[in-house]
Motif scaffolding. Structure first.
Motif, PDB file in Angstrom:
ATOM      1  N   THR A  56     -58.011  57.614 -95.677  1.00 15.41           N
ATOM      2  CA  THR A  56     -56.669  57.171 -95.305  1.00 15.41           C
ATOM      3  C   THR A  56     -56.389  57.517 -93.845  1.00 15.41           C
ATOM      4  OG1 THR A  56     -55.632  59.258 -95.944  1.00 15.41           O
ATOM      5  CG2 THR A  56     -55.795  57.551 -97.648  1.00 15.41           C
ATOM      6  N   ASN A  57     -55.289  56.983 -93.353  1.00 15.22           N
ATOM      7  CA  ASN A  57     -54.880  57.286 -91.977  1.00 15.22           C
ATOM      8  C   ASN A  57     -54.280  58.674 -91.855  1.00 15.22           C
ATOM      9  OD1 ASN A  57     -55.700  54.843 -90.927  1.00 15.22           O
ATOM     10  ND2 ASN A  57     -53.747  53.844 -91.390  1.00 15.22           N
ATOM     11  N   PHE A  58     -53.932  59.296 -92.989  1.00 21.47           N
ATOM     12  CA  PHE A  58     -53.369  60.641 -92.937  1.00 21.47           C
ATOM     13  C   PHE A  58     -54.328  61.620 -92.276  1.00 21.47           C
ATOM     14  CE2 PHE A  58     -50.798  59.105 -96.579  1.00 21.47           C
ATOM     15  CZ  PHE A  58     -49.548  59.297 -96.005  1.00 21.47           C
ATOM     16  N   ARG A  59     -55.611  61.417 -92.487  1.00 21.58           N
ATOM     17  CA  ARG A  59     -56.609  62.320 -91.910  1.00 21.58           C
ATOM     18  C   ARG A  59     -56.496  62.346 -90.393  1.00 21.58           C
ATOM     19  NH1 ARG A  59     -61.929  61.223 -90.195  1.00 21.58           N
ATOM     20  NH2 ARG A  59     -61.614  59.136 -90.984  1.00 21.58           N
ATOM     21  N   LYS A  60     -56.351  61.171 -89.805  1.00 20.13           N
ATOM     22  CA  LYS A  60     -56.212  61.103 -88.341  1.00 20.13           C
ATOM     23  C   LYS A  60     -54.911  61.760 -87.894  1.00 20.13           C
ATOM     24  CE  LYS A  60     -58.836  56.868 -88.147  1.00 20.13           C
ATOM     25  NZ  LYS A  60     -58.775  55.427 -88.044  1.00 20.13           N
ATOM     26  N   ASN A  61     -53.839  61.519 -88.640  1.00 18.04           N
ATOM     27  CA  ASN A  61     -52.550  62.115 -88.281  1.00 18.04           C
ATOM     28  C   ASN A  61     -52.596  63.633 -88.387  1.00 18.04           C
ATOM     29  OD1 ASN A  61     -51.615  59.518 -87.969  1.00 18.04           O
ATOM     30  ND2 ASN A  61     -50.580  59.459 -89.939  1.00 18.04           N
ATOM     31  N   PHE A  62     -53.210  64.147 -89.447  1.00 13.33           N
ATOM     32  CA  PHE A  62     -53.283  65.593 -89.650  1.00 13.33           C
ATOM     33  C   PHE A  62     -54.153  66.261 -88.593  1.00 13.33           C
ATOM     34  CE2 PHE A  62     -52.577  64.928 -94.465  1.00 13.33           C
ATOM     35  CZ  PHE A  62     -51.224  64.754 -94.244  1.00 13.33           C
ATOM     36  N   SER A  63     -55.174  65.547 -88.112  1.00 10.92           N
ATOM     37  CA  SER A  63     -56.031  66.143 -87.084  1.00 10.92           C
ATOM     38  C   SER A  63     -55.310  66.249 -85.740  1.00 10.92           C
ATOM     39  CB  SER A  63     -57.318  65.341 -86.931  1.00 10.92           C
ATOM     40  OG  SER A  63     -57.039  64.061 -86.404  1.00 10.92           O
ATOM     41  N   LYS A  64     -54.231  65.493 -85.565  1.00 10.26           N
ATOM     42  CA  LYS A  64     -53.460  65.548 -84.323  1.00 10.26           C
ATOM     43  C   LYS A  64     -52.273  66.498 -84.411  1.00 10.26           C
ATOM     44  CE  LYS A  64     -54.636  60.790 -83.296  1.00 10.26           C
ATOM     45  NZ  LYS A  64     -54.149  59.410 -83.270  1.00 10.26           N
ATOM     46  N   MET A  65     -51.958  66.982 -85.611  1.00  6.33           N
ATOM     47  CA  MET A  65     -50.796  67.847 -85.797  1.00  6.33           C
ATOM     48  C   MET A  65     -51.203  69.308 -85.598  1.00  6.33           C
ATOM     49  SD  MET A  65     -49.293  66.036 -89.191  1.00  6.33           S
ATOM     50  CE  MET A  65     -47.622  66.603 -89.217  1.00  6.33           C
ATOM     51  N   PRO A  66     -50.689  69.963 -84.563  1.00  6.61           N
ATOM     52  CA  PRO A  66     -51.058  71.369 -84.340  1.00  6.61           C
ATOM     53  C   PRO A  66     -50.314  72.304 -85.290  1.00  6.61           C
ATOM     54  CG  PRO A  66     -49.497  70.653 -82.687  1.00  6.61           C
ATOM     55  CD  PRO A  66     -49.805  69.451 -83.527  1.00  6.61           C
ATOM     56  N   LYS A  68     -49.464  76.736 -85.957  1.00  4.15           N
ATOM     57  CA  LYS A  68     -49.132  77.908 -85.136  1.00  4.15           C
ATOM     58  C   LYS A  68     -50.340  78.764 -84.807  1.00  4.15           C
ATOM     59  CE  LYS A  68     -44.532  77.868 -86.761  1.00  4.15           C
ATOM     60  NZ  LYS A  68     -43.272  78.415 -86.580  1.00  4.15           N
ATOM     61  N   LYS A  69     -51.479  78.490 -85.438  1.00  4.05           N
ATOM     62  CA  LYS A  69     -52.678  79.292 -85.199  1.00  4.05           C
ATOM     63  C   LYS A  69     -53.528  78.732 -84.056  1.00  4.05           C
ATOM     64  CE  LYS A  69     -52.755  80.095 -90.114  1.00  4.05           C
ATOM     65  NZ  LYS A  69     -53.303  79.545 -91.326  1.00  4.05           N
ATOM     66  N   GLY A  70     -53.130  77.600 -83.490  1.00  4.11           N
ATOM     67  CA  GLY A  70     -53.887  77.008 -82.402  1.00  4.11           C
ATOM     68  C   GLY A  70     -54.889  75.964 -82.850  1.00  4.11           C
ATOM     69  N   THR A  71     -54.998  75.728 -84.123  1.00  2.00           N
ATOM     70  CA  THR A  71     -55.876  74.669 -84.623  1.00  2.00           C
ATOM     71  C   THR A  71     -54.996  73.507 -85.066  1.00  2.00           C
ATOM     72  OG1 THR A  71     -55.894  75.631 -86.847  1.00  2.00           O
ATOM     73  CG2 THR A  71     -57.651  76.310 -85.351  1.00  2.00           C
ATOM     74  N   ASN A  72     -55.477  72.699 -86.023  1.00  2.00           N
ATOM     75  CA  ASN A  72     -54.645  71.606 -86.501  1.00  2.00           C
ATOM     76  C   ASN A  72     -54.452  71.711 -88.022  1.00  2.00           C
ATOM     77  OD1 ASN A  72     -56.965  70.465 -87.697  1.00  2.00           O
ATOM     78  ND2 ASN A  72     -57.467  69.401 -85.816  1.00  2.00           N
ATOM     79  N   ILE A  73     -53.572  70.891 -88.528  1.00  3.58           N
ATOM     80  CA  ILE A  73     -53.221  70.924 -89.943  1.00  3.58           C
ATOM     81  C   ILE A  73     -54.419  70.548 -90.815  1.00  3.58           C
ATOM     82  CG2 ILE A  73     -51.690  69.895 -91.682  1.00  3.58           C
ATOM     83  CD1 ILE A  73     -50.330  71.786 -89.674  1.00  3.58           C
ATOM     84  N   LEU A  74     -55.272  69.664 -90.320  1.00  5.50           N
ATOM     85  CA  LEU A  74     -56.456  69.266 -91.091  1.00  5.50           C
ATOM     86  C   LEU A  74     -57.374  70.469 -91.340  1.00  5.50           C
ATOM     87  CD1 LEU A  74     -57.692  66.759 -92.376  1.00  5.50           C
ATOM     88  CD2 LEU A  74     -58.972  66.403 -90.271  1.00  5.50           C
ATOM     89  N   CYS A  75     -57.466  71.377 -90.378  1.00  9.91           N
ATOM     90  CA  CYS A  75     -58.263  72.604 -90.568  1.00  9.91           C
ATOM     91  C   CYS A  75     -57.661  73.469 -91.671  1.00  9.91           C
ATOM     92  CB  CYS A  75     -58.344  73.397 -89.278  1.00  9.91           C
ATOM     93  SG  CYS A  75     -59.353  72.635 -88.014  1.00  9.91           S
ATOM     94  N   ASP A  76     -56.333  73.580 -91.684  1.00  9.60           N
ATOM     95  CA  ASP A  76     -55.668  74.342 -92.749  1.00  9.60           C
ATOM     96  C   ASP A  76     -55.929  73.719 -94.114  1.00  9.60           C
ATOM     97  OD1 ASP A  76     -54.662  76.041 -90.871  1.00  9.60           O
ATOM     98  OD2 ASP A  76     -52.651  75.161 -90.858  1.00  9.60           O
ATOM     99  N   LEU A  77     -55.807  72.403 -94.174  1.00  9.94           N
ATOM    100  CA  LEU A  77     -56.033  71.705 -95.435  1.00  9.94           C
ATOM    101  C   LEU A  77     -57.472  71.896 -95.912  1.00  9.94           C
ATOM    102  CD1 LEU A  77     -54.665  69.888 -97.510  1.00  9.94           C
ATOM    103  CD2 LEU A  77     -55.364  67.924 -96.142  1.00  9.94           C
ATOM    104  N   GLY A  78     -58.429  71.815 -94.976  1.00  9.20           N
ATOM    105  CA  GLY A  78     -59.830  72.054 -95.320  1.00  9.20           C
ATOM    106  C   GLY A  78     -60.052  73.460 -95.833  1.00  9.20           C
TER     107      GLY A  78
END
Length: 146
Positions: A56-66, A68-78
Motif C-alpha cells: 500500500t501507499n501507507f508504507r511510503k507515507n510512514f517512511s517519511k513520517m519522523p 521523536k527518536k530520529g528515525t521514522n514511523i516505519l522503523c517503529d512499526l517494524g
C-alpha cells in the motif's frame, strides 16, 4: 517498545506467575495444542498484515513520517512487528517443549505456572501493535503523544 509497556509486561509476569503457581492448575492435554494453534493463527494474521501494508501507499507515507527518536514511523512499526513475531514463535516453541518435558518429567511441572502469564504477555504485545496501527490510521499527522 516504551518503558511503560515493558513495565506493564513485567507487572503481568510478577502478578500472574505466583497466582498461577499457587492455584496449581492441572492442564489438560488439549491446552498445549489449542494454544499453539491460537498462536499460529495470530502469527499468520501478523504476517498477512505485513504483506498488506507492504503493498500500500501507507508504507511510503510512514517512511517519511519522523518520530521523536530520529528515525521514522516505519522503523517503529517494524520493531513492533519483529517483537510480536519473535515472541509468538518463541512461545510456540516453549509450549511444544514444555508439553514434551512435562509429560516425561514431573520434576519440571513448576514450569506450567508461567503458561497463562506468557499468553497474557503475548496478548498485550498484540494489543500494543493494534493500538499503534489504530493511532497511525486514525491520525494522519501521527504524533507519539496523541
Amino acid at each position: 517498545m516504551d518503558r511503560k509497556d515493558k513495565l506493564i509486561i513485567l507487572i503481568i509476569l510478577l502478578i500472574l506467575t505466583p497466582l498461577f503457581y499457587f492455584c496449581n492448575f492441572d492442564y489438560k492435554t488439549d491446552f498445549y495444542s489449542n494454544v499453539i494453534t491460537f498462536l499460529s493463527i495470530m502469527i499468520g494474521f501478523t504476517l498477512t498484515s505485513i504483506s498488506v501494508l507492504y503493498n500500500t501507499n501507507f508504507r511510503k507515507n510512514f517512511s517519511k513520517m519522523p518520530n521523536k527518536k530520529g528515525t521514522n514511523i516505519l522503523c517503529d512499526l517494524g520493531h513492533y512487528y519483529k517483537m510480536h513475531i519473535y515472541f509468538s514463535v518463541l512461545l510456540v516453541v516453549f509450549y511444544m517443549l514444555e508439553d514434551l518435558i512435562i509429560q516425561s518429567n514431573n520434576f519440571l511441572t513448576f514450569l506450567s505456572c508461567i503458561n497463562i502469564p506468557l499468553l497474557f504477555v503475548n496478548i498485550y504485545i498484540t494489543y500494543i501493535l493494534v493500538k499503534f496501527f489504530i493511532k497511525l490510521f486514525t491520525n494522519p499527522s501521527y504524533d507519539e503523544e496523541a
